[in-house]
Scaffold this motif. Structure first.
Motif, mmCIF file in Angstrom:
data_model
loop_
_atom_site.group_PDB
_atom_site.id
_atom_site.type_symbol
_atom_site.label_atom_id
_atom_site.label_comp_id
_atom_site.label_asym_id
_atom_site.label_seq_id
_atom_site.Cartn_x
_atom_site.Cartn_y
_atom_site.Cartn_z
ATOM 1 N N LEU A 35 42.128 -28.492 25.216
ATOM 2 C CA LEU A 35 42.090 -29.291 26.453
ATOM 3 C C LEU A 35 42.476 -28.455 27.665
ATOM 4 N N ASP A 36 43.558 -27.689 27.543
ATOM 5 C CA ASP A 36 43.997 -26.833 28.647
ATOM 6 C C ASP A 36 42.933 -25.793 28.998
ATOM 7 N N ALA A 37 42.344 -25.182 27.970
ATOM 8 C CA ALA A 37 41.326 -24.150 28.200
ATOM 9 C C ALA A 37 40.075 -24.744 28.845
ATOM 10 N N LEU A 38 39.670 -25.923 28.402
ATOM 11 C CA LEU A 38 38.505 -26.573 29.017
ATOM 12 C C LEU A 38 38.770 -26.892 30.478
ATOM 13 N N ALA A 69 35.325 -30.466 21.252
ATOM 14 C CA ALA A 69 35.575 -29.679 22.466
ATOM 15 C C ALA A 69 34.262 -29.115 23.009
ATOM 16 N N HIS A 70 33.382 -28.703 22.108
ATOM 17 C CA HIS A 70 32.074 -28.182 22.540
ATOM 18 C C HIS A 70 31.284 -29.267 23.272
ATOM 19 N N SER A 72 32.537 -31.811 24.851
ATOM 20 C CA SER A 72 33.205 -32.007 26.146
ATOM 21 C C SER A 72 32.845 -30.897 27.118
ATOM 22 N N SER A 73 32.711 -29.682 26.597
ATOM 23 C CA SER A 73 32.358 -28.559 27.470
ATOM 24 C C SER A 73 30.987 -28.764 28.103
ATOM 25 N N ILE A 74 30.079 -29.360 27.366
ATOM 26 C CA ILE A 74 28.736 -29.604 27.900
ATOM 27 C C ILE A 74 28.805 -30.573 29.071
ATOM 28 N N SER A 75 29.553 -31.655 28.907
ATOM 29 C CA SER A 75 29.651 -32.633 30.002
ATOM 30 C C SER A 75 30.397 -32.053 31.200
ATOM 31 N N ARG A 76 31.267 -31.066 30.963
ATOM 32 C CA ARG A 76 32.009 -30.426 32.058
ATOM 33 C C ARG A 76 31.252 -29.232 32.637
ATOM 34 N N LYS A 77 30.088 -28.946 32.064
ATOM 35 C CA LYS A 77 29.260 -27.808 32.483
ATOM 36 C C LYS A 77 29.992 -26.467 32.294
ATOM 37 N N VAL A 78 30.708 -26.374 31.172
ATOM 38 C CA VAL A 78 31.392 -25.143 30.778
ATOM 39 C C VAL A 78 30.655 -24.593 29.558
ATOM 40 N N LEU A 79 30.249 -23.348 29.627
ATOM 41 C CA LEU A 79 29.591 -22.717 28.487
ATOM 42 C C LEU A 79 30.661 -22.349 27.459
ATOM 43 N N MET A 80 30.616 -22.982 26.299
ATOM 44 C CA MET A 80 31.576 -22.703 25.228
ATOM 45 C C MET A 80 30.834 -22.079 24.057
ATOM 46 N N HIS A 102 19.953 -25.497 13.366
ATOM 47 C CA HIS A 102 18.838 -24.610 13.714
ATOM 48 C C HIS A 102 18.412 -24.838 15.155
ATOM 49 N N VAL A 103 18.706 -26.018 15.674
ATOM 50 C CA VAL A 103 18.515 -26.338 17.093
ATOM 51 C C VAL A 103 19.777 -27.058 17.555
ATOM 52 N N GLY A 104 20.042 -26.987 18.842
ATOM 53 C CA GLY A 104 21.230 -27.630 19.387
ATOM 54 C C GLY A 104 21.161 -29.145 19.253
ATOM 55 N N CYS A 105 22.327 -29.767 19.354
ATOM 56 C CA CYS A 105 22.370 -31.224 19.276
ATOM 57 C C CYS A 105 21.737 -31.824 20.534
ATOM 58 N N SER A 106 21.603 -33.128 20.552
ATOM 59 C CA SER A 106 20.952 -33.801 21.674
ATOM 60 C C SER A 106 21.717 -33.635 22.982
ATOM 61 N N ARG A 107 22.991 -33.268 22.915
ATOM 62 C CA ARG A 107 23.786 -33.087 24.129
ATOM 63 C C ARG A 107 23.640 -31.695 24.740
ATOM 64 N N CYS A 108 23.207 -30.721 23.951
ATOM 65 C CA CYS A 108 23.070 -29.352 24.448
ATOM 66 C C CYS A 108 21.873 -29.243 25.382
ATOM 67 N N PRO A 109 22.092 -28.694 26.575
ATOM 68 C CA PRO A 109 20.939 -28.442 27.448
ATOM 69 C C PRO A 109 19.978 -27.467 26.764
ATOM 70 N N THR A 110 18.699 -27.647 26.994
ATOM 71 C CA THR A 110 17.714 -26.798 26.316
ATOM 72 C C THR A 110 17.881 -25.330 26.674
ATOM 73 N N GLU A 111 18.410 -25.029 27.860
ATOM 74 C CA GLU A 111 18.572 -23.632 28.261
ATOM 75 C C GLU A 111 19.859 -23.011 27.722
ATOM 76 N N GLN A 112 20.689 -23.809 27.054
ATOM 77 C CA GLN A 112 21.964 -23.318 26.527
ATOM 78 C C GLN A 112 21.891 -23.177 25.017
ATOM 79 N N HIS A 113 22.342 -22.048 24.522
ATOM 80 C CA HIS A 113 22.365 -21.819 23.074
ATOM 81 C C HIS A 113 23.573 -22.551 22.496
ATOM 82 N N CYS A 114 23.339 -23.438 21.555
ATOM 83 C CA CYS A 114 24.409 -24.196 20.914
ATOM 84 C C CYS A 114 25.253 -23.257 20.053
#
Length: 119
Positions: A35-38, A69-70, A72-80, A102-114
């Motif tokens: 939480l602190d790191a995010l 945490a991952h 949460s990082s997506i919603s905070r726009k933090v690359l984790m 093999h592909v990111g979850c539905s929350r991962c932006p397509t341009e971000q590697h899960c």
């Protein structure tokens, strides 16, 4: 016993270094560290990396916490991402618990590697 410390890389990313045994008994300490790191990463607009190179054992509960945490990082726009390849025991548990994707979850932006996708 799980040891947690953080530092910053040359490129400015915040790294949480985990070492030892990461089990449900250490969940409170890890939860607070994540939480602190995010929050810090979001405020400073920096990436967050998790280093598990020195983790000797991990249980599924801790992997679920890292996954949360991952998300949460997506919603905070933090690359984790992982910082280096997690240790063999961690990779084994990731595979055994079904976290490998093999592909990111539905929350991962397509341009971000899960972080859970195999490279």
């Amino acid at each position: 016993m799980l040891e947690i410390h953080k530092d910053t890389t040359i490129d400015g990313a915040l790294v949480l270094h985990l070492s030892g045994t990461a089990t449900v008994e250490q969940a409170d300490a890890l939860r607070q560290a994540l939480l602190d790191a995010l929050q810090q990463s979001e405020q400073e607009q920096k990436a967050l990396r998790i280093n598990c190179v020195q983790v000797k054992d991990v249980d599924s509960f801790i992997l679920q916490m890292i996954c949360s945490a991952h998300r949460s990082s997506i919603s905070r726009k933090v690359l984790m991402t992982w910082d280096g390849q997690p240790s063999p025991p961690v990779m084994g548990r990731i595979r055994e618990a079904g976290f490998v994707r093999h592909v990111g979850c539905s929350r991962c932006p397509t341009e971000q590697h899960c972080m859970w996708c195999e490279k």
